[in-house]
Design an enzyme around this catalytic site. Structure first.
Site, PDB file in Angstrom:
ATOM      1  N   HIS A 125       7.403 -82.457 -60.028  1.00  0.00           N
ATOM      2  CA  HIS A 125       8.144 -81.698 -61.042  1.00  0.00           C
ATOM      3  C   HIS A 125       8.148 -82.421 -62.390  1.00  0.00           C
ATOM      4  CE1 HIS A 125      10.877 -78.664 -62.525  1.00  0.00           C
ATOM      5  NE2 HIS A 125      11.767 -79.577 -62.867  1.00  0.00           N
ATOM      6  N   TYR A 171      15.648 -70.360 -55.304  1.00  0.00           N
ATOM      7  CA  TYR A 171      15.683 -71.591 -54.508  1.00  0.00           C
ATOM      8  C   TYR A 171      16.925 -72.433 -54.741  1.00  0.00           C
ATOM      9  CZ  TYR A 171      13.710 -73.978 -58.677  1.00  0.00           C
ATOM     10  OH  TYR A 171      13.469 -74.471 -59.934  1.00  0.00           O
ATOM     11  N   GLU A 172      17.709 -72.078 -55.763  1.00  0.00           N
ATOM     12  CA  GLU A 172      18.979 -72.775 -55.975  1.00  0.00           C
ATOM     13  C   GLU A 172      20.078 -72.200 -55.080  1.00  0.00           C
ATOM     14  OE1 GLU A 172      19.755 -73.847 -60.318  1.00  0.00           O
ATOM     15  OE2 GLU A 172      18.234 -72.269 -60.506  1.00  0.00           O
ATOM     16  N   HIS A 223      17.273 -69.593 -60.351  1.00  0.00           N
ATOM     17  CA  HIS A 223      16.199 -69.396 -59.383  1.00  0.00           C
ATOM     18  C   HIS A 223      16.748 -69.053 -57.998  1.00  0.00           C
ATOM     19  CE1 HIS A 223      14.711 -72.224 -62.455  1.00  0.00           C
ATOM     20  NE2 HIS A 223      13.526 -71.675 -62.262  1.00  0.00           N
ATOM     21  N   MET A 265       7.706 -69.912 -59.284  1.00  0.00           N
ATOM     22  CA  MET A 265       8.921 -69.579 -58.528  1.00  0.00           C
ATOM     23  C   MET A 265       9.913 -68.777 -59.360  1.00  0.00           C
ATOM     24  SD  MET A 265       9.381 -73.384 -56.852  1.00  0.00           S
ATOM     25  CE  MET A 265       7.946 -74.283 -56.245  1.00  0.00           C
ATOM     26  N   SER A 266       9.414 -67.997 -60.315  1.00  0.00           N
ATOM     27  CA  SER A 266      10.323 -67.233 -61.174  1.00  0.00           C
ATOM     28  C   SER A 266       9.629 -65.981 -61.693  1.00  0.00           C
ATOM     29  CB  SER A 266      10.768 -68.107 -62.364  1.00  0.00           C
ATOM     30  OG  SER A 266       9.666 -68.382 -63.218  1.00  0.00           O
ATOM     31  N   ALA A 315       6.568 -72.167 -66.015  1.00  0.00           N
ATOM     32  CA  ALA A 315       5.597 -73.203 -65.672  1.00  0.00           C
ATOM     33  C   ALA A 315       4.972 -72.802 -64.350  1.00  0.00           C
ATOM     34  CB  ALA A 315       6.290 -74.559 -65.547  1.00  0.00           C
ATOM     35  N   ASN A 334      -0.451 -77.565 -63.706  1.00  0.00           N
ATOM     36  CA  ASN A 334      -1.136 -78.367 -62.688  1.00  0.00           C
ATOM     37  C   ASN A 334      -2.074 -77.487 -61.873  1.00  0.00           C
ATOM     38  OD1 ASN A 334       1.872 -77.680 -61.679  1.00  0.00           O
ATOM     39  ND2 ASN A 334       0.444 -77.468 -59.962  1.00  0.00           N
ATOM     40  N   HIS A 339      16.311 -77.109 -67.610  1.00  0.00           N
ATOM     41  CA  HIS A 339      16.928 -75.793 -67.850  1.00  0.00           C
ATOM     42  C   HIS A 339      18.328 -76.026 -68.436  1.00  0.00           C
ATOM     43  CE1 HIS A 339      13.963 -73.219 -65.702  1.00  0.00           C
ATOM     44  NE2 HIS A 339      13.693 -74.373 -65.113  1.00  0.00           N
ATOM     45  N   SER A 391      10.687 -73.939 -66.967  1.00  0.00           N
ATOM     46  CA  SER A 391      10.754 -75.390 -66.757  1.00  0.00           C
ATOM     47  C   SER A 391       9.943 -76.156 -67.793  1.00  0.00           C
ATOM     48  CB  SER A 391      10.237 -75.744 -65.360  1.00  0.00           C
ATOM     49  OG  SER A 391      11.074 -75.230 -64.363  1.00  0.00           O
TER      50      SER A 391
END
Length: 245
Positions: A221, A65-66, A63, A185-186, A93, A209, A41, A11
């Site tokens: 995001h 989550y998609e 991902h 998340m990856s 990220a 962050n 992306h 990301s």
């Protein structure tokens, strides 16, 4: 010529491809991958040269989550392997959990925690050794190059979760107790798939962050994308130097 190096961009890290001399572009759909629905992306593979070395850059990723499963999430790694890639460098990220690793910097992964609840190796007795996921020789090379360039390169453990929601402060306290230095998340499923294929793996987190509960700021995001773009130059110089070895 040596086999091409694969680079997967996370990301906000799409600008990392700017130094690549691109000779060919292949969209995710053309390669048989689902498209990415996440901002930042691009969803394409870039063939070209970086630092005098042939590279294939995966600009964006898929991902969990998609709504995809672990097999779909790691299809890009398998496709890179089919193109001859034997060393893949993953970027992402991530939120930082380590008080000594401030946002805006980079962390090289020394290990990970797969907390996604799944694996791309499901469906059979695929008992792959994971005692050395991230290539030790490459880690030494990256540290040496970072020192030459005056770049601060942290090292630590990445916790991979499903998302898409960010973690709660209680979950961050749990992850810190488990030894995690960054969370995202990856990456973890891609690393597992790459090792199952016999590929060498390197990985880097752009620390965008502070994790939940470590700062009064609300996680966003857009901040992730902005911080990733600002930090892209440092890691691009590092990857270009490494490709030139």
């Amino acid at each position: 010529m040596a086999e091409p190096v694969g680079i997967v961009l996370g990301s906000g890290l799409g600008p990392l491809a700017d130094r690549v001399t691109v000779t060919r572009t292949v969209g995710f759909a053309e390669a048989g991958l689902p498209g990415s629905s996440v901002e930042g992306h691009a969803g394409r593979f870039l063939f070209g040269m970086l630092g005098g070395r042939e590279v294939i850059v995966m600009q964006g990723r898929i991902h969990l989550y998609e709504g995809h499963d672990a097999k779909a999430v790691t299809a890009g790694v398998r496709w890179l392997h089919e193109q001859g890639v034997r060393h893949v460098t993953l970027t992402n990220a991530a939120g930082t959990l380590n008080d000594g690793h401030a946002p805006g910097g980079w962390m090289m992964l020394s290990d990970h925690l797969n907390l996604t609840g799944t694996s791309p190796l499901e469906g059979g007795p695929n008992f792959i050794d994971m005692s050395q996921v991230y290539d030790a020789e490459a880690m030494l090379e990256f540290h040496a190059l970072a020192n030459e360039q005056g770049m601060t390169l942290h090292e630590g453990v990445y916790a991979g979760l499903r998302g898409p929601q960010y973690e709660t402060p209680a979950e961050i306290r749990m992850l810190r107790a488990m030894g995690a230095d960054a969370v995202g998340m990856s990456t973890v499923l891609e690393a597992i798939q790459a090792r199952a294929l016999g590929m060498k793996v390197s990985a880097f987190s752009c620390l965008t962050n502070w994790a939940a509960g470590m700062s009064p700021e609300v996680l966003d995001h857009a901040e992730v994308l902005a911080t990733g773009a600002a930090a892209a130059a440092d890691i691009m110089g590092l990857l270009e130097a490494w490709c030139g070895l």
